[in-house]
Scaffold this active site. Structure first.
Site, PDB file in Angstrom:
ATOM      1  N   ASN A 177       0.869  -1.176   0.000  1.00 26.00           N
ATOM      2  CA  ASN A 177       0.000   0.000   0.000  1.00 26.00           C
ATOM      3  C   ASN A 177       0.908   1.229   0.000  1.00 26.00           C
ATOM      4  O   ASN A 177       1.507   1.560   1.017  1.00 26.00           O
ATOM      5  CB  ASN A 177      -0.879  -0.033   1.266  1.00 26.00           C
ATOM      6  CG  ASN A 177      -1.735   1.213   1.405  1.00 26.00           C
ATOM      7  OD1 ASN A 177      -1.762   2.067   0.512  1.00 26.00           O
ATOM      8  ND2 ASN A 177      -2.427   1.337   2.527  1.00 26.00           N
TER       9      ASN A 177
ATOM     10  N   LYS B 206       0.144   4.253  -0.178  1.00 28.29           N
ATOM     11  CA  LYS B 206      -0.487   5.425   0.447  1.00 28.29           C
ATOM     12  C   LYS B 206      -0.241   6.661  -0.434  1.00 28.29           C
ATOM     13  O   LYS B 206      -0.158   6.530  -1.651  1.00 28.29           O
ATOM     14  CB  LYS B 206       0.010   5.589   1.882  1.00 28.29           C
ATOM     15  CG  LYS B 206      -0.151   4.287   2.693  1.00 28.29           C
ATOM     16  CD  LYS B 206       0.034   4.433   4.159  1.00 28.29           C
ATOM     17  CE  LYS B 206      -0.170   3.081   4.845  1.00 28.29           C
ATOM     18  NZ  LYS B 206      -0.050   3.123   6.280  1.00 28.29           N
TER      19      LYS B 206
ATOM     20  N   HIS C  54      -9.498   0.929   4.982  1.00 27.75           N
ATOM     21  CA  HIS C  54      -8.215   1.138   5.661  1.00 27.75           C
ATOM     22  C   HIS C  54      -8.430   2.059   6.872  1.00 27.75           C
ATOM     23  O   HIS C  54      -9.244   2.973   6.811  1.00 27.75           O
ATOM     24  CB  HIS C  54      -7.196   1.746   4.692  1.00 27.75           C
ATOM     25  CG  HIS C  54      -5.804   1.722   5.252  1.00 27.75           C
ATOM     26  ND1 HIS C  54      -5.365   2.639   6.176  1.00 27.75           N
ATOM     27  CD2 HIS C  54      -4.771   0.859   5.066  1.00 27.75           C
ATOM     28  CE1 HIS C  54      -4.119   2.344   6.521  1.00 27.75           C
ATOM     29  NE2 HIS C  54      -3.734   1.264   5.857  1.00 27.75           N
TER      30      HIS C  54
ATOM     31  N   GLU D 161      -6.805   4.449   7.945  1.00 25.64           N
ATOM     32  CA  GLU D 161      -6.618   5.883   7.652  1.00 25.64           C
ATOM     33  C   GLU D 161      -7.874   6.462   7.021  1.00 25.64           C
ATOM     34  O   GLU D 161      -8.222   7.624   7.239  1.00 25.64           O
ATOM     35  CB  GLU D 161      -5.371   6.070   6.767  1.00 25.64           C
ATOM     36  CG  GLU D 161      -4.100   5.873   7.591  1.00 25.64           C
ATOM     37  CD  GLU D 161      -2.927   5.282   6.844  1.00 25.64           C
ATOM     38  OE1 GLU D 161      -2.897   5.317   5.603  1.00 25.64           O
ATOM     39  OE2 GLU D 161      -2.009   4.775   7.533  1.00 25.64           O
TER      40      GLU D 161
ATOM     41  N   GLU E 185      -5.122  -5.096  10.432  1.00 24.51           N
ATOM     42  CA  GLU E 185      -4.112  -4.070  10.651  1.00 24.51           C
ATOM     43  C   GLU E 185      -4.397  -3.354  11.967  1.00 24.51           C
ATOM     44  O   GLU E 185      -5.203  -2.418  12.001  1.00 24.51           O
ATOM     45  CB  GLU E 185      -4.135  -3.043   9.515  1.00 24.51           C
ATOM     46  CG  GLU E 185      -3.810  -3.619   8.149  1.00 24.51           C
ATOM     47  CD  GLU E 185      -3.273  -2.542   7.219  1.00 24.51           C
ATOM     48  OE1 GLU E 185      -2.197  -2.766   6.652  1.00 24.51           O
ATOM     49  OE2 GLU E 185      -3.893  -1.477   7.080  1.00 24.51           O
TER      50      GLU E 185
ATOM     51  N   GLY F 227       2.719   2.231  10.872  1.00 25.95           N
ATOM     52  CA  GLY F 227       3.655   3.351  10.748  1.00 25.95           C
ATOM     53  C   GLY F 227       4.350   3.700  12.048  1.00 25.95           C
ATOM     54  O   GLY F 227       4.971   4.755  12.164  1.00 25.95           O
TER      55      GLY F 227
ATOM     56  N   SER G 135       3.651  -2.218  10.279  1.00 26.98           N
ATOM     57  CA  SER G 135       5.104  -2.283  10.477  1.00 26.98           C
ATOM     58  C   SER G 135       5.724  -3.620  10.068  1.00 26.98           C
ATOM     59  O   SER G 135       6.622  -4.128  10.736  1.00 26.98           O
ATOM     60  CB  SER G 135       5.471  -1.936  11.928  1.00 26.98           C
ATOM     61  OG  SER G 135       5.067  -0.610  12.224  1.00 26.98           O
TER      62      SER G 135
END
Ligand code: 13P
Length: 251
Positions: A9, A11, A96, A98, A168, A174, A214
């Site tokens: 991904n 992003k 996702h 985010e 996730e 991150g 990660s």
């Protein structure tokens, strides 16, 4: 045996020339490898068309990072499933964290997107995961159960063949703080069991469940060796060809 799927991904990273560069390196790095997994890259919308041309006849498959559930019309800034298909996408990441946290996407919206993606012949990579606060207050399973159940509402057993679930944990994204293989395996097994209860054991057994958060070259092999971990959804480490290739090779 489930075939593993390693997806990157990207992003909001890489303009057109940076994308060309990274894809070219990936293609040459993977060209002589006998892979045990499928490889998917999910560049930003602006690079999809070019990515599709470059990846043609290679092992690399293409995905997008989001889409809207309507066919077309007055939805400024949105992209439809059909548009993604027209530039060669096979996969689309949906739900996702985010999108959920920064852009306020709720389970019901994600469910509409998943249904539309399936109807259009795309394969959703459906993301679920708890926040740190949720984990610390002991509601991880409750949160995952809600996200999975609501996200998969009205999706048939047949359609489940084309869905990947990505677990996730938000606190691992991150942050450099990976879930331990045991922590991840525990939630993956929980998700598989949820799907068994919602559908059947054969649907649950076939379901590919990726881990994301990660994932790096030095922790990928151990994560991917767990029973219920069938692949990875990689963020930061997929932006460098060497590290993404090394993760792909650990599968
Ligand atoms: P990182 O690998 O950078 O933690 O990101 C994971 C992720 O969000 C993939 O979708």
């Amino acid at each position: 045996m489930r075939r593993k799927v390693i997806a990157g991904n990207w992003k909001m990273n890489n303009n057109l020339s940076e994308s060309q560069n990274l894809i070219t390196k990936l293609i040459s790095g993977l060209s002589n490898e006998k892979l045990n997994s499928d490889v998917v890259i999910c560049p930003p919308f602006t690079s999809l068309s070019e990515a599709s041309s470059l990846a043609k006849n290679t092992v690399i498959k293409l995905g997008a990072q989001n889409m809207y559930f309507e066919e077309n019309g007055a939805f400024t800034g949105e992209i439809s499933a059909e548009m993604l298909k027209s530039v060669g996408c096979e996969y689309v990441i949906l739900g996702h964290s985010e999108r959920r946290i920064i852009f306020g996407e709720l389970d019901q919206l994600i469910n509409k997107k998943i249904k539309k993606a399936l109807q259009s012949g795309l394969k959703p990579i459906f993301c679920v995961g708890e926040t740190l606060e949720e984990r610390e207050s002991g509601v991880t399973e409750e949160v995952i159960k809600r996200q999975v159940t609501e996200g998969l509402k009205e999706i048939s057993a047949n359609e489940m063949d084309r869905i990947i679930v990505a677990y996730e944990p938000v606190w691992a994204i991150g942050t450099g703080k990976t879930a331990t293989p045991q922590q991840a395996e525990e939630v993956h097994a929980f998700i598989r069991n949820l799907v068994l209860n919602l559908y059947s054991s054969s649907v649950a057994e076939k379901l590919v469940i990726q881990y994301g958060g990660s994932v790096k070259p030095d922790n990928a092999a151990e994560l991917l060796s767990q029973n219920d971990i069938d692949g990875a959804l990689v963020g930061g480490a997929c932006l460098k060809a060497d590290s993404f290739i090394s993760i792909i090779k650990s599968a």
